[in-house]
Motif scaffolding. Structure first.
Motif, mmCIF file in Angstrom:
data_model
loop_
_atom_site.group_PDB
_atom_site.id
_atom_site.type_symbol
_atom_site.label_atom_id
_atom_site.label_comp_id
_atom_site.label_asym_id
_atom_site.label_seq_id
_atom_site.Cartn_x
_atom_site.Cartn_y
_atom_site.Cartn_z
ATOM 1 N N ALA A 392 0.835 -1.208 0.000
ATOM 2 C CA ALA A 392 0.000 0.000 0.000
ATOM 3 C C ALA A 392 0.864 1.250 0.000
ATOM 4 C CB ALA A 392 -0.928 -0.015 1.215
ATOM 5 N N HIS A 393 1.871 1.257 0.852
ATOM 6 C CA HIS A 393 2.740 2.430 0.958
ATOM 7 C C HIS A 393 3.491 2.674 -0.350
ATOM 8 C CE1 HIS A 393 5.206 5.437 2.905
ATOM 9 N NE2 HIS A 393 6.313 4.789 2.556
ATOM 10 N N SER A 394 3.956 1.624 -1.011
ATOM 11 C CA SER A 394 4.672 1.775 -2.273
ATOM 12 C C SER A 394 3.774 2.372 -3.346
ATOM 13 C CB SER A 394 5.212 0.419 -2.729
ATOM 14 O OG SER A 394 6.161 -0.088 -1.824
ATOM 15 N N LEU A 395 2.528 1.909 -3.409
ATOM 16 C CA LEU A 395 1.600 2.467 -4.390
ATOM 17 C C LEU A 395 1.282 3.925 -4.084
ATOM 18 C CD1 LEU A 395 -0.823 -0.534 -4.909
ATOM 19 C CD2 LEU A 395 0.535 0.580 -6.687
ATOM 20 N N GLU A 396 1.131 4.252 -2.819
ATOM 21 C CA GLU A 396 0.887 5.649 -2.439
ATOM 22 C C GLU A 396 2.096 6.518 -2.785
ATOM 23 O OE1 GLU A 396 -2.113 4.297 1.184
ATOM 24 O OE2 GLU A 396 -0.041 4.884 1.606
#
Length: 626
Positions: A392-396
């Motif tokens: 999730a953090h990488s996509l954000e």
């Protein structure tokens, strides 16, 4: 129960390449850095391993390069860290990411710097990164990292690292997995019986063989990467390892990124580069080298005849995938076989090595008869929520570049974008306001490049640990701020002890007190006799090393979060498994109960801790700029 760690078994017997064992403790599918690291970690603990890789061990493409402190701790334990640091840039000026319009060029706005941020523990981040771990961030392109790990694996497991061997079937029963391995060159088929199997093949074969579903969005953005040699000494940026390029011609979309690969210089004088160009930038036949070079030159503002030498290239797509299960009876998924996410944040390779570290100490303990098989269930309970968070953090993070372009006025109208740049460079109130907006959007990328809360602060909600009911310190949604804590499930706080020195006379970190096998109980010198008695009275086969720290060690007292007579029970991966804030009325019983919970893999969490992050993955994918 012993009060010290027992010696590991003798290393595996070496086999000639044409001799195959009938059985092994652990068969590893995949010879990338995660699979090779599993082989090293297990072999160093005396576990009999066999690694099979369907390709050769010729490493052709740079891929990942950033190795965060928690990963370097694992590499330190493996004896690999020294070699990595020896190949990492000696200076710290590379620890920066920058945004430009182009690298150079004849136009008024060519080569213009938009902003930069400190990265990977550099600049103002240096002290807080140093306080989180005794091991520093490192930079080593996978093109050079993989051969290094391969050499160490060959030394740790001689004769057990096999290339051109493909797993074509896995059959499991209650005692073992029978793995069918096909020689890619000769077609010869053989079987090996393994107590356990680790799938570190990126999911290439294991996904079909096991039928485990990876959930999440796929093929969200296509990227073309090139490993090239070219002269970028005309770029005005003196230091940044990483450069991003935004231009009115691309609207709000990032045109691409360049990363210095060295091997001598890691700035504009780098001899080699990893160039990532958005697929939409490639005009014409994408298999035509001339078209590929044209896209690089256009992104960087280079002349049409600027010399570029191609070494290799690859195409790939952004995914946001997490396996629904990380264990299928005797088979475990690690690394990209279990989760796939964008490179933004540099969490892919790092999370894979941390998967390996989490799983391998548990496998060794079970195979040594120190713990029941249930301990291995904690691998999924612990790692799946963490890598869902990472995904999730990488996509954000991937969505943090368009706001910079938008703050500059970049849009579908190229002319409007150039008018925005006119305002950006103007000495007017409007220009000052725009520069402030752009600087704020650039600074938001600290969530990517200063993400110590993610890199060092990841923790386990449930698993092989005993929760003590205390809250997670700080704001769990903050990816930047790191809070050192001895709360169960978190990483043992790092501090240089006032009272301990190493064999070379230097300071010793609390991390360096943790035994490589078994559990370690940290307490004070005054309380150590009573805790040693509790260890001796506890039942079971798990070795526990009792380490006494001076009562008056101020550095340790400041971070331990327990009283003088309390104790911390720490796992080989330096996660705190149990915390006694003070000496219990019956420490023998309390320690025995804690061990029972830890070794059976802990209690199941309420609900699915990964679900909030799976929702964030879907939300980030819905707004990702293609």
């Amino acid at each position: 129960m012993s009060a010290s760690v027992k010696s590991p078994r003798d290393p595996s017997t070496s086999f000639d390449d044409d001799v195959w064992p009938d059985s092994t403790d652990v068969l590893i599918m995949g010879g990338g850095p995660v699979g090779l690291s599993c082989a090293i970690m297990l072999a160093q603990r005396g576990v009999d391993v066999l690694l099979v890789e369907r390709r050769d061990f010729v490493f052709r493409f740079p891929r990942a390069h950033l190795l965060n402190p928690r990963t370097m701790e694992a590499f330190h334990d493996m004896g690999v860290a020294g070699d990595i640091y020896g190949a990492t840039p000696a200076h710290d000026r590379w620890r920066k990411a920058a945004w430009y319009t182009t690298a150079t060029g004849p136009g008024r706005f060519d080569g213009m710097k938009i902003g930069d941020v400190p990265a990977w523990g550099g600049g103002p981040d240096a002290e807080r990164y140093r306080s989180s771990s005794p091991r520093a961030f490192a930079n080593m392109p996978q093109l050079r990292l993989d051969p290094l790990i391969h050499r160490h694996a060959l030394a740790a497991a001689p004769g057990r690292i096999r290339s051109r061997q493909e797993v074509v079937a896995i059959e499991q029963d209650s005692e073992s997995a029978v793995v069918s391995v096909r020689d890619v060159v000769t077609g010869e088929l053989r079987t090996v019986r393994a107590r356990y199997v680790i799938a570190a093949d990126g999911g290439r074969d294991s996904a079909d063989l096991l039928g485990i579903e990876l959930e999440g969005p796929r093929d969200m953005r296509e990227v073309v990467n090139y490993h090239v040699s070219m002269d970028l000494s005309a770029w005005s940026e003196p230091d940044a390892l990483l450069g991003h390029f935004l231009h009115p011609a691309g609207g709000a979309r990032r045109r691409g990124t360049i990363q210095a690969l060295g091997p001598t210089h890691y700035n504009r004088d780098s001899e080699e580069w990893l160039v990532s160009v958005a697929a939409w930038m490639v005009e014409g036949d994408p298999d035509d080298e001339a078209a590929l070079f044209a896209s690089i030159r256009r992104m960087l503002g280079l002349a049409d005849d600027h010399e570029i030498t191609m070494h290799s290239m690859t195409r790939w797509s952004y995914h946001g995938l997490v396996a629904k299960q990380f264990r299928d009876r005797r088979v475990f998924l690690v690394g990209d076989a279990a989760h796939k996410h964008p490179p933004t944040g540099g969490l892919g390779l790092n999370s894979g090595i941390q998967d390996a570290q989490n799983l391998c100490w548990k496998l060794a303990a079970v195979l040594d008869g120190q713990a029941p098989d249930g301990l291995l269930d904690s691998y999924q309970a612990e790692r799946r929520p963490v890598v869902a968070w990472y995904t999730a953090h990488s996509l954000e993070n991937a969505n943090r570049h368009p706001p910079i372009a938008e703050a500059l006025g970049f849009c579908d109208d190229e002319a409007a974008g150039f008018r925005g740049l006119e305002v950006f460079v103007s000495e007017t109130p409007e220009g000052e306001a725009m520069r402030a907006r752009v600087a704020a959007e650039v600074a938001h990328n600290a969530h990517d490049y200063s993400q110590l809360g993610v890199e060092a602060g990841y923790h386990y909600w449930a698993g092989a640990l005993v929760p003590d009911g205390t809250p997670v310190p700080g704001d769990p949604s903050d990816p930047v701020t790191f809070h050192a804590t001895s709360r169960p499930g978190h990483h043992l706080p790092h501090v240089w002890l006032d009272s301990a020195t190493g064999g070379d006379g230097g300071s010793v970190s609390a991390h360096d007190l943790i035994a490589a096998a078994g559990l370690t109980l940290l307490t004070s010198e005054s309380a150590a006799p009573r805790w040693r008695a509790a260890v001796a009275a506890a039942s079971g086969n798990m070795p526990i090393t009792v380490v006494a720290i001076a009562d008056d060690d101020a550095a340790w007292t400041a971070v331990r979060q327990i009283d003088d007579d309390g104790a911390l029970l720490v796992r080989p991966d330096r996660k705190v498994a149990w915390r006694a804030a003070r000496l219990p009325a019956d420490p023998d019983a309390e320690l025995t109960a804690a061990l029972e919970t830890i070794l059976r893999g802990g209690d199941a969490p309420a609900g699915d801790p990964a679900e909030p992050y799976l929702r964030r993955i879907r939300a980030a994918a819905n707004v990702l700029v293609r």
